[in-house]
Each structure stands twice: as structure tokens, then as C-alpha cells.
Enzyme design. Structure first.
Site, PDB file in Angstrom:
ATOM      1  N   ARG A  10       0.820  -1.202   0.000  1.00 15.83           N
ATOM      2  CA  ARG A  10       0.000   0.000   0.000  1.00 15.83           C
ATOM      3  C   ARG A  10       0.846   1.240   0.000  1.00 15.83           C
ATOM      4  NH1 ARG A  10       0.842   0.892   3.945  1.00 15.83           N
ATOM      5  NH2 ARG A  10       1.416  -1.240   4.210  1.00 15.83           N
TER       6      ARG A  10
ATOM      7  N   HIS B  43       7.052  -4.943   4.842  1.00 15.61           N
ATOM      8  CA  HIS B  43       7.242  -3.558   5.305  1.00 15.61           C
ATOM      9  C   HIS B  43       7.994  -3.487   6.620  1.00 15.61           C
ATOM     10  CE1 HIS B  43       4.798  -1.479   2.276  1.00 15.61           C
ATOM     11  NE2 HIS B  43       4.019  -2.540   2.298  1.00 15.61           N
TER      12      HIS B  43
ATOM     13  N   ASP C 101      -0.063  -6.309   4.418  1.00 16.09           N
ATOM     14  CA  ASP C 101      -0.181  -5.998   2.992  1.00 16.09           C
ATOM     15  C   ASP C 101       1.145  -6.194   2.267  1.00 16.09           C
ATOM     16  OD1 ASP C 101       0.770  -3.848   4.612  1.00 16.09           O
ATOM     17  OD2 ASP C 101       0.774  -2.622   2.794  1.00 16.09           O
ATOM     18  N   GLU C 102       1.041  -6.340   0.970  1.00 18.25           N
ATOM     19  CA  GLU C 102       2.186  -6.304   0.058  1.00 18.25           C
ATOM     20  C   GLU C 102       3.369  -7.149   0.506  1.00 18.25           C
ATOM     21  OE1 GLU C 102       1.875  -2.063  -2.177  1.00 18.25           O
ATOM     22  OE2 GLU C 102       2.863  -2.007  -0.242  1.00 18.25           O
ATOM     23  N   VAL C 103       3.128  -8.415   0.745  1.00 20.06           N
ATOM     24  CA  VAL C 103       4.229  -9.288   1.120  1.00 20.06           C
ATOM     25  C   VAL C 103       4.876  -9.839  -0.160  1.00 20.06           C
ATOM     26  CG1 VAL C 103       4.903 -11.328   2.425  1.00 20.06           C
ATOM     27  CG2 VAL C 103       3.021  -9.888   3.223  1.00 20.06           C
TER      28      VAL C 103
END
Lengths: 543, 543
Positions: free
Chosen positions: A1, B300, B360-362
Site C-alpha cells: 500500500r 514492510h 499488505d504487500e508481502v
């Protein structure tokens, strides 16, 4: 994100720190980007990624630069900015005295001393730099004059033990050199101020390097304008193009015609008094910045109409006036009487040799609707070519302003519409579509040009758009050498529809810095990665 | 050249002035936008275009609103905010006492008295409003508690001679009502403070109205966060989604694991100490704002790895570790030991019932490269489906956090990847592509959702993009009534790649105000022209 597109120009600079390195004098490069041959010493305690190469903090990059790893120390209690032997300027040069005070403050005023670590035991002390001596070489240093298009901004800076010497023909070059010197000085984590031995030979690539501010769409308080002049000096800009009035408001308080701002400003408070205007001009002068006011006519003048009866053209619907008004009414003698008096005032209030007369985006609909205008057209033999009427008007304004011994700048339409222009007219190219072709035409006709088209900084978008502004090559247009010489510079424009005191500074800077380097530095300074590193440090310093 | 596309949300509001009007009580509208029947009196001296209709200054627009032309006068030296008869809150309610002080200051602190004209001779004095009495009706007013998802923010405000009465079930509603009351009070050109007799019945459309701030891409000083909380209160937002750490930096100073910020923050100064965090939470509480921290894993997390050994997955190139690291290592017991202790701390430091766990966004590349991870995959029977490994990890984190009696929020991928979620999980929909369909799926599966996708305010563009944010209808997705009820609100997200203290406020506000009204006001409040007028005044008041 979160989009990890790389960090913004930002925090990295806050981590700047320097470490003691062996004192060996080595010329690293005369041209930035040449290989650096010395091994980089390991950072000591902090994981500081900054490579302490002095030119990493210079913006815009000087034309000629030779730096060494050898560092000198500046002790604020002892270091002095002074007039050097043989200088034509001395302590009675208010401009330089003010600059000395200012740059001393920039260099030492924000000291982090005491906030960081202690100097390691046994660390060697660097030799001391005790003075920066400023030598002005011309017999007319320029202390009390205004900068102009032909002013010399060149300087030569030598930083070596025990004193640094800054030589310039005029004070304007000294101001640029002081900025560069201050960029070389940095504070390390132990509170020491250091500078690398260096030699810099520098001069601008283009003579006209401007920022356009628009104080009509939104009023800008004086403080915003002055802050912007500071930022301009940090980036070696030398022209404030002050788009002071427009349709939306008339904040300029005229001496002869006070009704213009009484009725045309947003309020009695949203004006620039004669004192305000003078303050801007003087603040700019002290920083080597010209102030070119723009009084745009015949279009963009709705606010003028509120305080000056019969100045604008009444629009018609058939036989009936609609109550609306169009551009300045070009068919009345009273119009030119007004303009004669008005521009007499402007010519005297603003010392610069140039006034910007606008002349852009004239909408012909209202003129077309007006029966008296059409009668006039017939009488003049203009047929239905309203561009001829526009040129008729502009011609008269140009003649008025010329009679006051002022040069003028105009937007490109005035050239496109074939008004007769004095040879020293500066034509500003703003239309983005095929601006290279326009530059070619303007300079081909022998006129001086400045380029604004690719640098409309009020247009914003997501991400690092500074790269787009940076990558423009102004001379990349068809034309011979003589034509190329006629492009004397450019302007970054911040139109005010969406700008006021709340967002002016972060919206304009450091994006405009990209334009600043493009207009100052050598044509071959184009490496984006290198620029990014320097711009990051430069932003931090500006903050 | 200057594009006259209409003025920015801006200066117009600075010209606000009010004129004395005949005192006739007329109900103008229960719903904003209904016709206004009274004739508007002519402005007296200044050419003020402002129509002095009280709801022109309200933002977000209340659900039910009845206003009159009859004006009452507030005399700062006498006007008081007090606890009304029958209120369950009294002078020992610190939250309300603080709010009384704050709103008194907002209303009267910036007086222009003396700067403008004098009151015309013979003008009638308005009747005086002497008090605003605040009555909390619940036996548990909430003075010392934290706001939560089910808190009541409804209020009823009656402004009539001689006292105004603000009724609310809990203090949270009183805070919203105080904001509305302060928006009704305005100063005229003669230095009088006036309020129109009004009756307002108001409550939020959605319970979760959030702003996401990102303090990892750029550090935000405490002052920026607090200023933002003020702006949130002005717009009736009630959730600060604090995206506190990410790849770039780890500014949260952990009590159990101080190395995380020692090594992972930009510097020793760019951190939030426990005192800082507490201050943010309390400042928010006093404004009826929840603070939901986000500790995003397993992706992240680069900055986590600097201060916590073996937390991240080592990436391989064939047989050799590359020295780089990927997401949190999901195959080690030490990972879960760490997370158990870490989230114990977080659960205790942050009082809100929810923690945002990210998810998110792994990026699977590093996991794929690691031989031990692959062995683990085999053993678990995951095949080559790394989404299963991600869900395995997330599941364990969810269970850990659940064990501390906390609810959790997650980004939509966690739902998409089919982790087993507790029924009260809040799924945040952020992917812009077909978010209506995602809302439909999430709520169709019985989960609560919040919408962020159309409100990524870090994406900037030229012009009035607030209209785009304003025009979103959150419930415009396929689903039955029960599903619609599961969409409990939304968030405006300001990711920090290009945001720091220098541009946070002007970039976020008043653009986020558009989201604020969409989430608070009635579904049919959609008129852009009306919104523009009110937003202009609202921006001026915020400034």
C-alpha cells in the site's frame, strides 16, 4: 500500500555528519562527476551513509571546482568575513556588510553544538581558517546600485590555510560566492565547523534566472515574498518576476490612482503599499535579485476596471450593454492618458530597467460585441482582424513605456501578433506546445528570449517531478549560434490559483532548485543521481 | 497564461462579514439546500458578496438543521460555556473543561475588534446570548475514558435567547456539538460576535472516520501530529490511524526492545518516546479521537531487522545468503516469542480496542530463495503456495493479539488470502481497482470493512481534486442492507513518501475535509457548489 518508490528529497540530509580524514591535498576533479580517487574512510560510530565529499552539498554546482580532502576548521568566535586588501568595497558597503552578517548567521547560527557526541579523545585538530577575505575588483563595486541584466555574477573562491579569498568583479559575484562558501562549511557531530580546501571558479550560464510569483489570484503576505527571496538567493536566482495584478485582484497600491487597489484588491488589508513595494525591492537588491513587475494588459485586467471608470471595454449583447466588461478599451484617448500616467509611476517606483507588460491571452469576444470598437476597426482598416487591434493597443503601450527609458518584457503573443518591438525587448515563451519552435522564431527574428514553458511549477503531480524540470535543455532548439546567444535565461512560474502563504514555500522549493541549477551550471551537469544527492543536502540546508 | 479556472479554496473566506438584518424568526430549512425565502438585505459599505446564511459556515453539514435570521450577540467578557442542569458531567470533568477553554479561545481569541469599521450610529443591538449549557445525559459521561467504535457522538443543539443548550448522551457528542456551535459564531466588521438562532440535531453517518499518517517514510515531529489532531477535530474525524513504522524507519521507541528504534530510526532524535506516544493519545482523547497504531508485518519491516537479530528472513542466491533480508521469518519460534512480547507492550501502551496489523504487500521472492523456508513449506504441506505461509504467519499474530483482548484491523490482502479472522475484525480496503467488488466480498463474508481506496490523499494533481474525494459514495457497492451496515467508515490516507513537517498541513487540509463531510453528513449532501462555498469558509476558519 505504501509505495516505496524511494525516499522523497528529505530526511537523509538531516543525518549529515563528517569524519576526520587524513590531511592529504589531492585534486579530485575540475569537473564534477570525475572519479574520486581517495579511499573513503569508515564512518566511526554512527551509521552515517554520507560520503563527506564537499561538492555533495553544492547547489547549483559551480562551473569549475577543485576540492581537497584536507579540512580546515572555522571557530565562530574568531572567524571573520572581511574586506580583503585591494578591494574597491569597504565597510561603507552596506550591501556586503549585510551579506557578511547574513552568511555568518547561516553558517554558525544553527549550531548543534552540545546536542551530539563529544569529540573523540586523541583526535587531531584541523588547521584553522580565520577569515574569508572578499575582494571586489571593479572600480564601481555596485554597493548602492541595482543589479541588472549585464551585471557580473562571476567569482573566484580559494579556500586554503590560513585565509579564504573570494574575488569578484562586482558585489553581485561576491554574493554568489558567499552563498557557495557557506555551502562548503559544515558542522560535524562534535560541533566543529569544517571546510575542505577548495578552489572554485564560477559564473552563471544564463544571465536571467527568474521566479514568477503571482500575487493576484491569492494575496501573498510580505513575509512570504521575502522568504522566497531568501530561497532564491540560496539557489542563485536573480530575477523576481512579480505578477502583481490580474483579473482577480489589484493589490498594488498606486500613488496616482489609489482607487485601483481600494476597489480592486481583496480588501483594504490585502494590498502592497509603496513602503511594502520598496521593501521588497531593497530586500531583493541586497541579495542580487532584480524585481521586474508585470502589469499585464489589455487582457487579465478585470480588477483594474473596479477602480478606474471607462478603462475596460463594455461588452454588448446586440444593441444592449450587458454590464460586463472585456479587455482594456483600446479606442479611447482616456485609456492612453491613464496608461501614460500609470506607467510613469511604475517606471519610477520600480528601478529595474525592464517592465513586464504582459499582453497574453486577450479574448476578442467582448471587442467583437462592441459597436464602437467595430466602427473604430473599420476606420483603422483592420477589417475583422482583432489581433491588429490588439497590436495597435500594445504598440501604444510599448511607446509609452519606451518614453520613460524602460525596456520591456512581453509574453510571446505580442511577438506572434507582430507588434513592432524595440530591439532590446525580451520575449517570454510560455506556451508548452512546441516551445522549441517558438524559441527558434523569436531568436530568428533577432529578439531576446526567456523560457518559461517547461517550468510551470504550479502544475503539480505525484512524485519527483523535479527531474522533469531538471532535464530540460534550454538551448535545444533549432537555430544558429547567434540565435542561441539570444536566449538569455528562463523562469520558474508559480501561478497563484492554488497557492497562498500556507503552501507557497513547500510547493515551490526545492522543485524550483532544479531550474536554478539548469540555468546556472554548465550544460553538461545532467546526472540525475548526483543531482538528487546534492539536492537532498541542499534542501536540508534550506530548511 | 495564468489559468483563470476559478479561485482556489482560499481567500474568499477572509472577506466574511455580517450585516444587521431585521429580527424575524423564520424556519428556513430542515434540510440544507431548501429554498431560502427571506430577501437578502443589501451590503452596507463594503462590497461583500457573502450571503450571511449561518449554514454557509458549517462543515461537515449537520444531519438536521433549522436556522433563523434572528441573531444573538455574544459578549466575550460575559459569555460562558457551562455545565447545564441535570448533566452527569460537572467541573470535575477535565475533558469538557479543557474543551470549554479551547472553544472559547477559538470563538473569541482571534478577534479583529478595532481593526475594522465602527458600528453605524443608530444600529440596533441584538439580544444577548449569555451561556452555552452543556448537558450530558448518560450516567457514564465518559470524561476519563477513551472513545471507541460504539461511542455516541450524537448531540442536540438549541441556540435561542437567553441561553443555548447542547445535549449529548456522552462527552463525545458534546465535543462534536461544541465544534458546531463554534462554527455558528462569527464576528462582524464592528467586532460583535453573533450567532443565529438555530436548532441542530446531529449524528455521524459512519462510526469510523479516520486519517492515516505515516511517520516512517518521513519522521513527523510531535507538533505536526498534534496540529493534525486539531484539524481532525475541526472536521469531526475520530480515528488517527498511526502508521508508525515501516521499511524506512522505526521511530517507535519500544520499552521492551529499545534497540528497534536505536538502530531502526533515522536518528536518536527521530523517535517517539513513551512520553510522546502518551501525549498523542491523550491529546487525541481530549478531542474524541481514537489512536489506532499500525505495526505492519510480515512485509514492510526492513527497519525492524536492524534492531532485532534473526527477525527477518535471510535471502539466498542459490546456496549463498545474499546479506539481504526479506519479510519477517515465519518459520522460527523466536519470531513468535518476540512478537508475543512486542504486542503485549503495544496492547498495553495503546488503549484503543483495536490494533492495525497490516499484512499488505508481502513479497515472496526472499522466502522462495531461502532453503529452510522451503523445507518448512514442505513439512507443513503448503506446496509452493506462499500465500499459505503468509496466512500461517498472520494467523499466529492474530492469535497473539487476540490473547490480549484486542481487536484487529488488517489490510485487505489478509482477507483475500483467507486467514481465519475473528468476527469483529475490521478489513481495510485500499486497492483502488474495483474496490466496490472488494467491499462486497468482505461484507458478504460477514466482516466489518472500512474504505480507504478512493482517498489516498498523498496522490496529488493539479486543481480542485477535493471534488473527486467528495463525490465518492461509500455504500455504492453490490450487497444487501446487512452488508451495507458492515461498512463502518473510511480513512483518508496520507502516505509519507513525499510528506514531512514542511508540507503536511497544506497537503492534507482542506482536501481531507471532503472525506470528513462524506463520512459524517447525510448521504444526500452532495451539492458541489454548496460544498465549495462552505468549504471555503471552513478553510478560512481553520487557518
Amino acid at each position: 500500500r505504501g509505495r516505496a518508490m524511494g525516499r522523497a528529497v528529505g530526511l537523509a540530509g538531516l543525518l549529515v555528519g563528517l569524519f576526520l580524514v587524513p590531511a592529504v591535498l589531492v585534486s579530485t576533479s575540475l569537473r564534477h562527476g570525475a572519479p574520486r580517487t581517495e579511499p573513503t574512510p569508515e564512518p566511526a560510530a554512527w551509521e552515517l551513509a554520507w560520503d563527506p565529499v564537499p561538492e555533495d552539498s553544492l547547489w547549483p554546482l559551480p562551473q569549475g571546482l577543485r576540492t581537497s580532502r584536507r579540512q580546515l576548521r572555522l571557530v565562530p568566535a574568531r572567524f571573520q568575513l572581511v574586506h580583503g586588501a585591494g578591494s574597491s568595497a569597504g565597510p561603507d558597503c552596506g550591501l556586503l556588510q549585510d551579506a557578511f552578517r547574513r552568511y555568518y548567521e547561516y553558517m554558525f547560527g544553527q549550531s548543534r553544538r552540545g546536542k551530539r557526541g563529544r569529540r573523540p579523545l586523541g583526535a587531531q585538530a584541523e588547521p584553522e581558517l580565520s577569515q574569508l577575505q572578499v575582494v571586489i575588483e571593479s572600480r564601481e563595486p555596485g554597493c548602492d546600485s541595482y543589479p541588472h541584466l549585464a551585471s557580473s555574477e562571476a567569482y573566484h573562491l580559494t579556500v586554503a590555510e590560513p585565509v579564504a579569498i573570494l574575488k569578484a568583479v562586482e558585489v553581485w559575484g561576491a554574493l554568489r560566492g558567499l552563498e557557495t562558501f557557506s555551502q562548503l562549511v559544515h558542522e560535524n557531530d562534535y560541533g566543529s565547523f569544517l571546510v575542505n580546501e577548495s578552489e572554485i571558479d564560477d559564473f552563471p550560464r544564463f544571465a536571467h534566472r527568474g521566479i514568477l510569483l503571482d500575487t493576484s489570484r491569492h494575496y501573498l503576505p510580505l513575509k512570504s515574498i521575502l522568504t522566497n527571496l531568501d530561497a532564491m538567493a540560496f539557489n542563485k536566482f536573480n530575477v523576481l518576476h512579480w505578477h502583481i495584478v490580474d483579473d482577480q485582484s489589484f493589490p498594488y497600491q498606486s500613488i496616482y490612482f489609489p482607487e485601483l487597489s481600494d476597489k480592486g484588491a481583496y480588501s483594504y488589508n490585502h494590498i502592497y503599499t509603496p513602503t511594502d513595494v520598496h521593501l521588497v525591492i531593497e530586500y531583493a537588491r541586497l541579495r542580487g535579485i532584480r524585481v521586474i513587475p508585470e502589469f499585464d494588459t489589455p487582457g487579465h485586467t478585470q480588477s483594474w476596471g473596479k477602480g478606474q471608470k471607462d478603462l475596460l471595454t463594455p461588452c454588448y449583447n446586440g444593441e444592449q450593454p450587458t454590464g460586463s466588461f472585456g479587455p482594456v478599451n483600446p479606442i479611447l484617448n482616456t485609456t492612453y492618458d491613464f496608461m501614460t500616467k500609470f506607467f510613469k509611476e511604475i517606471s519610477s517606483v520600480f528601478p529595474d530597467a525592464y517592465i513586464h507588460l504582459g499582453g497574453d491571452e486577450v479574448n476578442f469576444d467582448c471587442w467583437k460585441s462592441n459597436p464602437e470598437v467595430n466602427e473604430f476597426m473599420k476606420k483603422q482598416g483592420f477589417g475583422i482582424d482583432y489581433a491588429k487591434l490588439e497590436s495597435y493597443y500594445i504598440q501604444k503601450i510599448l511607446d509609452i513605456v519606451s518614453s520613460y527609458n524602460k525596456g520591456y518584457m512581453v509574453w510571446q503573443e505580442v511577438f506572434d501578433n507582430k507588434a513592432q518591438l524595440k530591439p532590446d525587448t525580451v520575449v517570454e515563451v510560455w506556451m508548452e506546445n512546441n516551445y522549441a519552435h517558438e524559441l527558434s522564431s523569436v531568436t530568428g527574428a533577432g529578439f531576446t528570449a526567456i523560457l518559461a514553458a517547461p517550468w510551470y511549477l504550479d502544475y503539480i503531480s505525484y512524485g519527483q517531478d523535479w527531474k522533469k524540470y531538471y532535464s530540460v535543455e534550454p538551448l535545444n532548439f533549432p537555430g544558429c549560434e547567434k540565435q542561441k546567444k539570444l536566449l538569455i535565461g528562463g523562469e520558474a512560474c508559480l501561478w497563484g490559483e492554488f497557492v497562498d502563504a500556507t503552501n507557497l514555500t513547500p510547493r515551490l522549493w526545492p522543485r524550483a532548485s532544479a531550474v536554478g541549477e539548469r540555468l546556472w551550471s554548465s550544460r553538461n551537469v545532467t546526472n540525475l543521481q548526483d543531482a538528487y544527492k546534492r539536492l537532498t543536502n541542499h534542501r536540508c540546508r534550506m530548511l
